[in-house]
Design a protein around this motif. Structure first.
Motif, mmCIF file in Angstrom:
data_model
loop_
_atom_site.group_PDB
_atom_site.id
_atom_site.type_symbol
_atom_site.label_atom_id
_atom_site.label_comp_id
_atom_site.label_asym_id
_atom_site.label_seq_id
_atom_site.Cartn_x
_atom_site.Cartn_y
_atom_site.Cartn_z
ATOM 1 N N VAL A 95 0.123 -22.993 -10.875
ATOM 2 C CA VAL A 95 -0.728 -22.373 -9.720
ATOM 3 C C VAL A 95 -0.726 -20.810 -9.941
ATOM 4 O O VAL A 95 0.306 -20.324 -9.711
ATOM 5 N N GLN A 96 -1.877 -20.085 -10.391
ATOM 6 C CA GLN A 96 -1.772 -18.860 -10.335
ATOM 7 C C GLN A 96 -2.402 -18.149 -9.175
ATOM 8 O O GLN A 96 -3.624 -18.465 -8.991
ATOM 9 N N PRO B 190 -16.836 -9.949 -8.568
ATOM 10 C CA PRO B 190 -15.732 -9.238 -8.324
ATOM 11 C C PRO B 190 -15.705 -7.665 -8.698
ATOM 12 O O PRO B 190 -16.454 -7.258 -9.340
ATOM 13 N N GLY B 191 -14.719 -7.057 -7.559
ATOM 14 C CA GLY B 191 -14.679 -5.703 -8.058
ATOM 15 C C GLY B 191 -13.366 -5.477 -8.814
ATOM 16 O O GLY B 191 -13.390 -5.262 -10.043
ATOM 17 N N GLU B 192 -12.206 -5.670 -8.326
ATOM 18 C CA GLU B 192 -10.866 -5.540 -9.079
ATOM 19 C C GLU B 192 -10.086 -6.832 -8.896
ATOM 20 O O GLU B 192 -9.984 -7.458 -7.817
ATOM 21 N N VAL B 193 -9.569 -7.393 -10.229
ATOM 22 C CA VAL B 193 -8.726 -8.606 -10.203
ATOM 23 C C VAL B 193 -7.190 -8.380 -10.690
ATOM 24 O O VAL B 193 -7.079 -7.597 -11.509
ATOM 25 N N THR B 194 -6.404 -8.609 -9.674
ATOM 26 C CA THR B 194 -5.014 -8.665 -10.190
ATOM 27 C C THR B 194 -4.135 -9.899 -10.118
ATOM 28 O O THR B 194 -4.447 -10.547 -8.969
ATOM 29 N N PHE B 195 -3.514 -10.033 -10.985
ATOM 30 C CA PHE B 195 -2.716 -11.373 -11.225
ATOM 31 C C PHE B 195 -1.470 -11.233 -10.421
ATOM 32 O O PHE B 195 -0.645 -10.195 -10.674
ATOM 33 N N GLN B 196 -0.994 -12.096 -9.710
ATOM 34 C CA GLN B 196 0.177 -12.205 -8.739
ATOM 35 C C GLN B 196 0.909 -13.199 -9.501
ATOM 36 O O GLN B 196 0.953 -13.437 -10.759
ATOM 37 N N GLY B 197 1.815 -14.056 -8.428
ATOM 38 C CA GLY B 197 2.692 -14.887 -9.001
ATOM 39 C C GLY B 197 1.938 -16.121 -9.599
ATOM 40 O O GLY B 197 0.951 -16.519 -9.339
ATOM 41 N N LEU B 198 2.957 -16.822 -10.405
ATOM 42 C CA LEU B 198 2.383 -18.157 -11.203
ATOM 43 C C LEU B 198 3.619 -19.039 -10.629
ATOM 44 O O LEU B 198 4.817 -18.722 -10.683
#
Length: 137
Positions: A96-97, A80-88
């Motif tokens: 489910v993330q 991966p390059g950049e990882v961003t967490f969005q909604g859960l």
């Protein structure tokens, strides 16, 4: 006609809400996913394997097969390059993330990580690539 559509949407809205309920961020879930990304990015397939659910482990049988599947099927997770967490969300009773990954080439990917609790710890039970407008797969 508009009344029928409105009535139908009012009837179905609670069903949609129960199928997909938005949740507050869960740092433990995000930590497991982040740790697996870190393990893959350093080539530590055995450690990445430990974050997979027993069901996933039984399907792939050993860390090397699991790693090969991720490298071929999920290259954005492997490197991966950049990882961003969005909604859960809660779907069918499981968290489910949603995760956005910008790969090394700068392409954006959305992934849904289904989680399961195993002996008091979160484990990844499935990953699905989500197709979305404006996001490459």
């Amino acid at each position: 006609m508009r009344r029928a559509i409105l009535a139908l949407s009012l009837i179905l809205a609670p069903l949609w809400a129960s199928a997909q309920e938005a949740e507050a961020p869960d740092l433990a879930i995000q930590g497991v996913i982040s740790d697996q990304f870190s393990a893959f990015s350093t080539g530590n397939v055995f450690t990445a394997w430990t974050y997979a659910s027993p069901t996933i482990q039984s399907i792939f049988q050993n860390p090397q097969y699991f790693g090969a599947m991720v490298e071929r099927g999920f290259p954005m997770v492997w490197d991966p390059g950049e990882v961003t967490f969005q909604g859960l969300e809660i779907r069918n009773g499981r968290p489910v993330q949603r995760v956005q990954v910008i790969d090394q080439a700068g392409n954006a990917h959305l992934l849904d990580y289904e989680m399961v609790m195993v002996e008091g710890d979160w484990r990844i039970s499935a990953v699905e690539i989500v197709e979305a407008p404006g996001v490459g797969v």
